[in-house]
Design an enzyme around this catalytic site. Structure first.
Site, PDB file in Angstrom:
ATOM      1  N   ASP A 321       0.806  -1.224   0.000  1.00 46.83           N
ATOM      2  CA  ASP A 321       0.000   0.000   0.000  1.00 46.83           C
ATOM      3  C   ASP A 321       0.838   1.273   0.000  1.00 46.83           C
ATOM      4  O   ASP A 321       2.005   1.268   0.386  1.00 46.83           O
ATOM      5  CB  ASP A 321      -0.873   0.046   1.262  1.00 46.83           C
ATOM      6  CG  ASP A 321      -2.035  -0.921   1.191  1.00 46.83           C
ATOM      7  OD1 ASP A 321      -2.018  -1.804   0.318  1.00 46.83           O
ATOM      8  OD2 ASP A 321      -2.947  -0.780   2.031  1.00 46.83           O
ATOM      9  N   ASP A 322       0.178   2.348  -0.361  1.00 45.07           N
ATOM     10  CA  ASP A 322       0.642   3.734  -0.175  1.00 45.07           C
ATOM     11  C   ASP A 322       1.707   4.195  -1.168  1.00 45.07           C
ATOM     12  O   ASP A 322       2.144   5.328  -1.126  1.00 45.07           O
ATOM     13  CB  ASP A 322       1.174   3.999   1.245  1.00 45.07           C
ATOM     14  CG  ASP A 322       0.139   3.740   2.326  1.00 45.07           C
ATOM     15  OD1 ASP A 322      -1.043   3.533   1.978  1.00 45.07           O
ATOM     16  OD2 ASP A 322       0.503   3.740   3.514  1.00 45.07           O
ATOM     17  N   HIS A 371      -5.915   3.177  -3.895  1.00 48.23           N
ATOM     18  CA  HIS A 371      -5.937   3.389  -2.441  1.00 48.23           C
ATOM     19  C   HIS A 371      -6.314   4.847  -2.138  1.00 48.23           C
ATOM     20  O   HIS A 371      -5.834   5.413  -1.189  1.00 48.23           O
ATOM     21  CB  HIS A 371      -4.545   3.051  -1.901  1.00 48.23           C
ATOM     22  CG  HIS A 371      -4.443   2.892  -0.424  1.00 48.23           C
ATOM     23  ND1 HIS A 371      -5.393   2.265   0.337  1.00 48.23           N
ATOM     24  CD2 HIS A 371      -3.469   3.279   0.452  1.00 48.23           C
ATOM     25  CE1 HIS A 371      -5.003   2.267   1.610  1.00 48.23           C
ATOM     26  NE2 HIS A 371      -3.849   2.897   1.702  1.00 48.23           N
ATOM     27  N   HIS A 375      -5.029   9.401   0.563  1.00 47.99           N
ATOM     28  CA  HIS A 375      -5.084   8.690   1.840  1.00 47.99           C
ATOM     29  C   HIS A 375      -5.966   9.339   2.887  1.00 47.99           C
ATOM     30  O   HIS A 375      -5.631   9.369   4.070  1.00 47.99           O
ATOM     31  CB  HIS A 375      -3.672   8.480   2.392  1.00 47.99           C
ATOM     32  CG  HIS A 375      -3.519   7.187   3.146  1.00 47.99           C
ATOM     33  ND1 HIS A 375      -3.828   7.061   4.481  1.00 47.99           N
ATOM     34  CD2 HIS A 375      -3.123   5.959   2.756  1.00 47.99           C
ATOM     35  CE1 HIS A 375      -3.591   5.812   4.876  1.00 47.99           C
ATOM     36  NE2 HIS A 375      -3.181   5.126   3.842  1.00 47.99           N
ATOM     37  N   HIS A 465       3.635  -2.302   3.203  1.00 52.08           N
ATOM     38  CA  HIS A 465       3.729  -0.943   2.653  1.00 52.08           C
ATOM     39  C   HIS A 465       5.073  -0.747   1.976  1.00 52.08           C
ATOM     40  O   HIS A 465       6.110  -0.803   2.658  1.00 52.08           O
ATOM     41  CB  HIS A 465       3.546   0.094   3.771  1.00 52.08           C
ATOM     42  CG  HIS A 465       2.204   0.026   4.433  1.00 52.08           C
ATOM     43  ND1 HIS A 465       1.915  -0.878   5.431  1.00 52.08           N
ATOM     44  CD2 HIS A 465       1.070   0.734   4.216  1.00 52.08           C
ATOM     45  CE1 HIS A 465       0.657  -0.715   5.803  1.00 52.08           C
ATOM     46  NE2 HIS A 465       0.112   0.251   5.086  1.00 52.08           N
TER      47      HIS A 465
HETATM   48 NI    NI Z   1      -2.605   3.127   3.422  1.00 48.46          NI
END
Ligand code: NI
Length: 508
Positions: A321-322, A371, A375, A465
């Site tokens: 993620d991210d 995503h 955020h 991540h």
């Molecule tokens: Ni995230």
């Protein structure tokens, strides 16, 4: 920023005025195009010309919220190969997500990084873990607003939710990338002349964003939290909410018209203005040049390991993620070496900053889900704002990588019926996880490997991540040890088969 007390009648009148001007309800501020009073009377955001460096169909997702004209935002890939500072906390009682650029210049980096870390520390001090309900959220991103060998401008764009209130904040930073010198507002424009022009601009504004520049002290230019330029070349001077106008106006800007700026701007200021209107790559010897949208690597469909029958073999899906971020390329190397497919839940703002890495992920055959853009905790947003978060991120992933995402992961795993409905509308399933490595918290590769091994079962979706070096470093160990236990690595779509848009999935 504390809300001031105002007579109730006046506040009601101001709110009513805003509602009429904005033509909509008083929903939490977001990147909507504000139909707010324009001090210059003509420079509304929708009227701004687009630049060749700004992908035109991203305009909705990359826009500031303010009463008054907002700064021109550039394609951040103009300053490719910058390293990004990141702080991410996904505790259930408080949310922090911050990312900021670092340019390899110690003085400038300390200045920019210091603003972010100071803001995070203040948030940490004000909102200890588990103390607030609902959970407070700090979200700090950034935008590139000017780029040339003579001037780089960035605007830190942030959002704080606490004590039931939302507050947006911004801060501009300017520097000369060749000399590495930071440029304060007074070095961009002559303070005395600019303050006179600001007083003129302020006196022309009526309604909710009516200004009281006196609250900014004797030098409103230097007290401003934002100095930038509009797409028409106007000098924009901005303040956080409650600074020089009613709190209900939110962040406000004053614009000095382009014709007037000639007499105000210094040499550095004119360079900054030019770097906004005609942006170029900041360093002549930059190793990479920006490419506005054309994939340098031909995108391929995700077909990493062919057909896998997860009913017959022990499947596990690694998810990242991210990103993409500075460590994504290293991760791709680990995955390629081990011939392991993975799924990446990308943030729109990261794809914008690291388009090459995003393309490389697609070209390597991995699956890409979204995503959101930046955020945000989606359950705090209204349907329109949730939609914008999802659609803008899908759009940039498509544009940059050629893949059409069918998977979406809500930040913090936080979802509700509105988020589900918007996901369904955009034809993406909601992919949660059932292995939480807490990699962002431990920042320790050994602990990340241990947590993964302890929790992984047949059909697991593992949350990692790729913005953390320690998580990326853990991947070879995770792969080796899970393989020894008989696991086969698959993408989320291979694990789940055909997914239903809007529906939540935690594992296979
Ligand atoms: Ni995230």
């Amino acid at each position: 920023m504390n809300g001031e007390t105002r007579p109730a009648g006046l506040l009601v009148a101001l709110l009513a005025g805003f509602a009429v001007l904005a033509g909509c309800g008083l929903t939490p501020p977001y990147r909507t195009s504000p139909a707010s009073p324009s001090p210059t009377g003509g420079s509304s955001p929708s009227a701004r010309p687009s630049t060749p460096n700004r992908p035109p169909d991203l305009s909705e997702s990359t826009e500031f919220t303010a009463s008054g004209p907002v700064p021109q935002i550039l394609d951040a890939s103009l300053v490719a190969d910058i390293v990004q500072g990141v702080r991410s906390d996904s505790d259930s009682t408080r949310h922090v997500f911050a990312s900021w650029p670092q340019f390899g210049n110690p003085g400038v980096d300390a200045l920019i990084g210091g603003y972010y870390t100071d803001t995070i520390h203040a948030f940490d001090a004000d909102h200890p873990v588990g103390q607030d309900d609902p959970a407070p959220e700090l979200n700090l991103g950034w935008h590139l607003v000017a780029s040339s060998p003579k001037a780089i401008g960035i605007v830190a764009d942030g959002y704080l939710f606490a004590d039931g209130e939302t507050r947006e904040r911004w801060r501009s930073f300017w520097f000369d990338p060749t000399s590495g010198t930071a440029l304060a507002a007074a070095e961009l424009a002559d303070p005395a002349a600019t303050n006179l022009a600001l007083a003129d601009a302020a006196s022309a504004v009526t309604g909710v964003a009516e200004f009281d520049l006196g609250r900014a002290g004797a030098d409103p230019l230097s007290a401003a939290t934002l100095v930038a330029f509009g797409g028409d070349g106007s000098l924009l001077v901005g303040y956080d909410a409650c600074g020089v106008a009613a709190c209900s106006a939110g962040r406000v800007t004053l614009a000095v018209p382009p014709a007037t700026t000639a007499g105000l701007l210094t040499t550095a200021g004119r360079a900054a203005q030019a770097a906004t209107l005609s942006p170029t790559v900041p360093l002549a010897a930059a190793p990479s040049t920006p490419d506005p949208g054309q994939p340098s690597v031909a995108p391929t469909s995700p077909k990493p390991t062919g057909k896998v029958n997860c009913r017959k073999v022990k499947c596990v899906a690694l998810t990242f993620d991210d990103g993409p971020g500075p460590f994504t390329t290293t991760l791709l190397g680990h995955l390629r070496k081990a011939e392991v497919p993975a799924t990446f839940f990308m943030l729109g703002q990261q794809v914008e900053t690291y388009p090459k890495a995003a393309r490389a992920v697609a070209a390597a055959g991995h699956e890409i889900g979204v995503h959101t853009w930046d955020h945000r905790e989606l359950t705090r947003l209204n349907a329109a704002a949730v939609r914008k978060e999802i659609t803008s991120s899908i759009r940039i992933v498509k544009q940059v990588t050629g893949q059409t995402p069918t998977l979406f992961r809500p930040p913090y795993g936080s979802t509700n019926p509105t988020v589900a409905a918007e996901a369904k509308r955009d034809k993406v399933a909601q992919i949660l996880w059932n292995v939480d490595t807490l990699d962002w918290k431990s920042l320790d590769s050994k602990k990340v490997i241990k947590a993964t091994l302890q929790q992984t079962r047949r059909g697991s979706i593992v949350l990692l991540h790729d913005i953390h070096k320690t998580s990326v470093a853990a991947v070879p160990g995770i792969i080796e040890k899970l393989r020894k236990k008989g696991y086969t690595f698959v993408t989320v779509s291979q694990l789940l088969g055909k997914t239903k848009p809007g529906r939540k999935y935690f594992g296979g």
